[in-house]
Design a protein around this motif. Structure first.
Motif, PDB file in Angstrom:
ATOM      1  N   ARG A   1       0.940  -1.468  -0.043  1.00 43.37           N
ATOM      2  CA  ARG A   1      -0.113   0.068   0.001  1.00 43.37           C
ATOM      3  C   ARG A   1       0.821   1.207   0.085  1.00 43.37           C
ATOM      4  NH1 ARG A   1      -3.056  -3.293   3.832  1.00 43.37           N
ATOM      5  NH2 ARG A   1      -2.419  -1.997   5.637  1.00 43.37           N
ATOM      6  N   GLY A   2       2.036   1.130   0.240  1.00 40.17           N
ATOM      7  CA  GLY A   2       2.926   2.279   0.206  1.00 40.17           C
ATOM      8  C   GLY A   2       3.255   2.556  -1.253  1.00 40.17           C
ATOM      9  N   ARG A   3       2.975   1.930  -2.303  1.00 40.48           N
ATOM     10  CA  ARG A   3       3.504   2.379  -3.605  1.00 40.48           C
ATOM     11  C   ARG A   3       2.619   3.527  -4.215  1.00 40.48           C
ATOM     12  NH1 ARG A   3       6.000   0.314  -7.637  1.00 40.48           N
ATOM     13  NH2 ARG A   3       5.463   0.835  -9.773  1.00 40.48           N
TER      14      ARG A   3
ATOM     15  N   LEU B   1       3.158   8.106  -9.334  1.00 41.39           N
ATOM     16  CA  LEU B   1       4.450   8.518  -9.651  1.00 41.39           C
ATOM     17  C   LEU B   1       5.028   7.437 -10.575  1.00 41.39           C
ATOM     18  CD1 LEU B   1       6.020   9.607  -6.221  1.00 41.39           C
ATOM     19  CD2 LEU B   1       5.393  11.176  -8.321  1.00 41.39           C
ATOM     20  N   THR B   2       6.023   7.573 -10.896  1.00 41.57           N
ATOM     21  CA  THR B   2       6.650   6.326 -12.069  1.00 41.57           C
ATOM     22  C   THR B   2       8.055   5.959 -11.388  1.00 41.57           C
ATOM     23  OG1 THR B   2       7.276   7.994 -13.606  1.00 41.57           O
ATOM     24  CG2 THR B   2       5.264   6.855 -13.685  1.00 41.57           C
TER      25      THR B   2
ATOM     26  N   ALA C   1       7.963   3.314  -6.187  1.00 41.22           N
ATOM     27  CA  ALA C   1       8.295   2.230  -5.147  1.00 41.22           C
ATOM     28  C   ALA C   1       8.958   2.647  -3.680  1.00 41.22           C
ATOM     29  CB  ALA C   1       9.122   1.217  -5.772  1.00 41.22           C
ATOM     30  N   LEU C   2       9.264   4.068  -3.664  1.00 37.04           N
ATOM     31  CA  LEU C   2       9.843   4.525  -2.445  1.00 37.04           C
ATOM     32  C   LEU C   2       9.112   4.298  -1.390  1.00 37.04           C
ATOM     33  CD1 LEU C   2      12.591   6.085  -1.508  1.00 37.04           C
ATOM     34  CD2 LEU C   2      11.038   8.455  -1.876  1.00 37.04           C
TER      35      LEU C   2
ATOM     36  N   LEU D   1      10.065   1.061   0.222  1.00 32.96           N
ATOM     37  CA  LEU D   1      10.971   0.599   0.572  1.00 32.96           C
ATOM     38  C   LEU D   1      10.957   1.381   2.170  1.00 32.96           C
ATOM     39  CD1 LEU D   1      13.356   1.544  -2.300  1.00 32.96           C
ATOM     40  CD2 LEU D   1      12.802  -0.658  -1.442  1.00 32.96           C
ATOM     41  N   VAL D   2      10.302   2.277   2.171  1.00 29.17           N
ATOM     42  CA  VAL D   2      10.248   3.123   3.626  1.00 29.17           C
ATOM     43  C   VAL D   2       9.576   2.204   4.634  1.00 29.17           C
ATOM     44  CG1 VAL D   2       9.308   4.976   4.903  1.00 29.17           C
ATOM     45  CG2 VAL D   2      10.333   5.480   2.787  1.00 29.17           C
ATOM     46  N   ARG D   3       8.457   1.497   4.143  1.00 27.54           N
ATOM     47  CA  ARG D   3       7.932   0.599   5.170  1.00 27.54           C
ATOM     48  C   ARG D   3       8.472  -0.518   5.508  1.00 27.54           C
ATOM     49  NH1 ARG D   3       1.182   0.981   3.909  1.00 27.54           N
ATOM     50  NH2 ARG D   3       1.298   3.476   3.791  1.00 27.54           N
ATOM     51  N   LEU D   4       9.365  -1.287   4.351  1.00 24.33           N
ATOM     52  CA  LEU D   4      10.283  -2.289   4.694  1.00 24.33           C
ATOM     53  C   LEU D   4      11.334  -1.946   5.749  1.00 24.33           C
ATOM     54  CD1 LEU D   4      10.608  -3.884   1.029  1.00 24.33           C
ATOM     55  CD2 LEU D   4       9.666  -4.808   3.156  1.00 24.33           C
TER      56      LEU D   4
END
Length: 200
Positions: free
Chosen positions: A32-34, A38-39, A44-45, A48-51
């Motif tokens: 859900r963080g995607r 944006l492209t 996908a940032l 990565l932050v949630r991971l």
């Protein structure tokens, strides 16, 4: 099954279910963080932050447990209780629980009648799958609750040839070929030989 095996199996099953649930929830939360607006890597940032947050949380929990070992007892108790609830057998599983009770033995089968049945289900095809034969029987109220393995055992006892590589519609599985049914099995031959000798 021993007295301890059943609760141990329930805890093991519940633990597996919990791991899958937590993994699925973590994956869904990260997904859900995607950002759809944006492209590229920017979209996908958020993932990565949630991971990174998940990894940080696991690290902090490990440090907390090392600092307060008694906390491990609380976590273990929580996990055991959750696994016990998650591993509760469903209604269908509870009905199938008495595995120790064997199924009622199949009635004595006539080899000639079985061959006739197989050819009838086969129709004009060169072969038939055993699961098709079993479905045919169960549609007529016979062999209820039995499986393909039971049918294989019955054919084995009657010495009727069957093979796990029988192809029907390009799919190989357990079945019977017409050419194997054309040759009488030893059981049929033994049953017919006294009649032949008497007639002679």
């Amino acid at each position: 099954m021993s007295r301890l095996a059943r609760p141990a199996n329930r805890l093991c099953t519940g633990s597996s279910i919990l791991v899958r649930r937590l993994g699925a929830r973590a994956a869904a939360w990260c997904a859900r963080g995607r950002r759809d607006d944006l492209t590229g890597w920017r979209a996908a940032l958020g993932i990565l932050v949630r991971l990174a947050l998940l990894a940080l949380g696991a690290y902090l929990l490990a440090r907390l447990v090392r600092a307060l070992p008694a906390l491990m007892w609380l976590l273990t108790t929580w996990w055991t209780a959750a696994a016990w609830r998650a591993g509760r057998p469903t209604t269908s599983e509870a009905e199938e629980a008495p595995e120790e009770t064997p199924a009622a033995p199949a009635p004595a089968l006539d080899p000639t009648a079985v061959r006739t049945l197989l050819l009838e289900v086969m129709g004009d095809a060169p072969a038939v799958h055993l699961r098709t034969v079993l479905a045919h029987l169960q549609e007529r109220g016979q062999w209820e609750g039995r499986k393909v393995g039971d049918l294989r055992a019955a054919l084995e006892a009657l010495e009727i040839p069957h093979d796990r590589r029988v192809k029907v519609a390009g799919v190989p599985t357990w079945g019977v070929r017409r050419r194997d049914l054309d040759t009488p099995s030893p059981t049929v031959a033994q049953e017919t030989s006294p009649t032949a000798s008497t007639a002679a």
